[in-house]
Motif scaffolding. Structure first.
Motif, short mmCIF file in Angstrom:
data_model
loop_
_atom_site.label_atom_id
_atom_site.label_comp_id
_atom_site.label_asym_id
_atom_site.label_seq_id
_atom_site.Cartn_x
_atom_site.Cartn_y
_atom_site.Cartn_z
N PHE A 290 -4.86 0.98 -6.95
CA PHE A 290 -5.45 0.79 -5.87
C PHE A 290 -5.52 -0.49 -5.47
O PHE A 290 -5.63 -1.33 -4.23
N LYS B 203 -2.46 -2.57 -4.77
CA LYS B 203 -1.78 -2.39 -3.43
C LYS B 203 -2.71 -2.88 -2.30
O LYS B 203 -2.28 -3.37 -1.65
N HIS B 204 -4.11 -2.60 -2.44
CA HIS B 204 -4.70 -2.88 -1.07
C HIS B 204 -5.46 -4.31 -1.26
O HIS B 204 -5.78 -4.75 -0.39
N MET B 205 -5.50 -4.65 -2.46
CA MET B 205 -6.08 -6.11 -2.45
C MET B 205 -4.98 -7.20 -2.70
O MET B 205 -5.26 -8.30 -2.11
N ASP B 206 -3.86 -6.81 -3.35
CA ASP B 206 -2.97 -7.84 -3.77
C ASP B 206 -1.68 -7.80 -3.02
O ASP B 206 -0.78 -8.54 -2.76
#
Lengths: 201, 96
Positions: free
Chosen positions: A157, A160-163
Motif C-alpha cells: 500500500f 503504491k500510494h505513497m511512492d
C-alpha cells in the motif's frame, strides 16, 4: 546548419553534481530519517537505516556519476533498504494465506453473495470535517490505521500510494504475483477504510 | 438466453467484493471496457459502494499528503547526528 554543442564530460564546468559527505548529516540526515519514519514507523530502525545509508553511500561514492542530486542518490539507497525491511517483516509474519492476511482478519463480505456484511457497511464519515486534508486529527488516525495493517499489505500500500511505485517493480521487490497485488491493494484499503470509520469521529 | 443475461446482471449488481476491487484497480490502471461496464452497472444500484468509492479516493489523496503533514515533523536528535558526523569524518580520513 544546427549542430549539437560539444560538451567536455571531463571538464569541471559540466554542471554535474558532486558529493560532499562531510555535509551529509547537516543537509540530509533529517530528511532521510523522516523518509524512513514515514515508511517503517520505528524510531530505532529508522535511525539505523540513516546510518547504514551513509555507510553504504561512502562505500560506493565512486559510483556516483552526478546525474542526479546528492539527495536523490541517497534517497535511492535508503529506499532500497526500506524495501529490505518490508520484506523481512512480511516474511516473519504468520499469515493464513498467500496474501499475507492475518489469522483474525474480519470477513467484510458475505462469502456466498459477495455483498457487504451489514456490520461492515461503509457509512459516510462525520461531516464536521470539510477539509480532511488539513485536519491534523484525521491524519494522525490515518497514520495509526496504516501502521496497523499487516506488514505485506502496508508495504504494498505504501509503495503504491505513497511512492507511486510501478506495479511491476512492487511485485518484483516483494515477490508477489500481479493478481496477488490486486487482492492485497483491495484488502488493505477495505481494512484501512473500516479502521478510519471506527476510530475517527 | 434472456434468462442467462439477467443472472449475469444480477451477479454484477450484488457483487460488492468485485465492485470494490474494481474501484481500487481503477485508481491505479485503466479498467477494460467490460470492467468499466460492470462497475458502472453496480454503482448505479449500490449506494454503499458509492460511499466506499468516495472515501477510497479521499484516503489515497490523504496518504499522499501524509508527507507534508505536521504529524510527520520528526527529527533526529542532535546527539545521534554528532555520532553520524564523526562516523563519516572517520571514514573519509581513513580512506585518504
Amino acid at each position: 546548419m544546427y549542430s549539437e554543442p560539444v560538451i567536455d564530460m571531463n571538464s569541471a564546468s559540466t554542471g554535474k553534481e558532486l558529493l560532499a559527505p562531510e555535509k551529509w548529516v547537516e543537509l540530509h540526515a533529517d530528511y532521510l530519517y523522516k523518509y524512513a519514519m514515514t515508511r517503517i514507523n520505528d524510531e530505532d530502525a529508522a535511525r539505523d537505516l540513516v546510518q547504514e545509508t551513509f555507510l553504504a553511500a561512502l562505500e560506493k561514492k565512486e559510483k556516483f556519476r552526478g546525474d542526479s542530486t546528492e539527495r536523490t542518490w541517497l534517497t535511492a539507497i535508503i529506499k532500497y533498504k526500506v524495501i529490505d525491511v518490508y520484506r523481512t517483516k512480511a516474511n516473519a509474519f504468520t499469515s493464513k494465506d498467500e496474501y499475507g492476511t492475518p489469522p483474525d482478519e474480519a470477513e467484510f463480505f458475505d462469502p456466498d453473495l459477495n455483498n457487504w456484511k451489514k456490520e461492515h457497511w461503509p457509512a459516510p464519515f462525520a461531516d464536521n470535517v470539510h477539509d480532511p486534508l488539513h485536519n491534523k486529527e484525521f491524519m494522525s488516525v490515518l497514520q495509526k490505521c496504516l501502521n496497523k495493517l499487516p506488514p505485506l499489505w502496508m508495504s504494498v500500500f505504501k509503495l503504491k500510494h505513497m511512492d507511486d511505485e510501478k506495479t511491476d517493480s512492487i511485485c518484483e521487490d516483494l515477490r508477489i504475483s500481479t493478481s496477488n497485488f490486486w487482492v492485497i491493494i483491495h484488502r488493505a484499503k477495505v481494512n484501512l477504510r473500516s479502521c478510519l470509520q471506527k476510530n475517527w469521529n | 438466453m434472456k434468462k442467462e443475461l439477467k443472472t449475469e446482471i444480477e451477479r454484477i449488481a450484488y457483487n460488492c467484493r468485485k465492485a470494490t476491487l474494481l474501484i481500487e484497480k481503477k485508481q491505479i490502471i485503466e479498467l477494460n471496457p467490460r470492467e468499466k461496464m460492470e462497475l458502472k452497472l453496480h454503482l448505479a444500484g449500490c449506494y454503499i459502494c458509492r460511499v466506499y468509492e468516495q472515501q477510497s479516493i479521499l484516503i489515497n489523496t490523504m496518504v499522499r499528503s501524509l508527507f507534508n503533514s505536521p504529524v510527520n515533523e520528526v527529527k533526529l536528535d542532535e546527539e545521534f547526528k554528532k555520532r553520524l558526523q564523526k562516523m563519516i569524518e572517520n571514514k573519509i580520513s581513513g580512506r585518504r
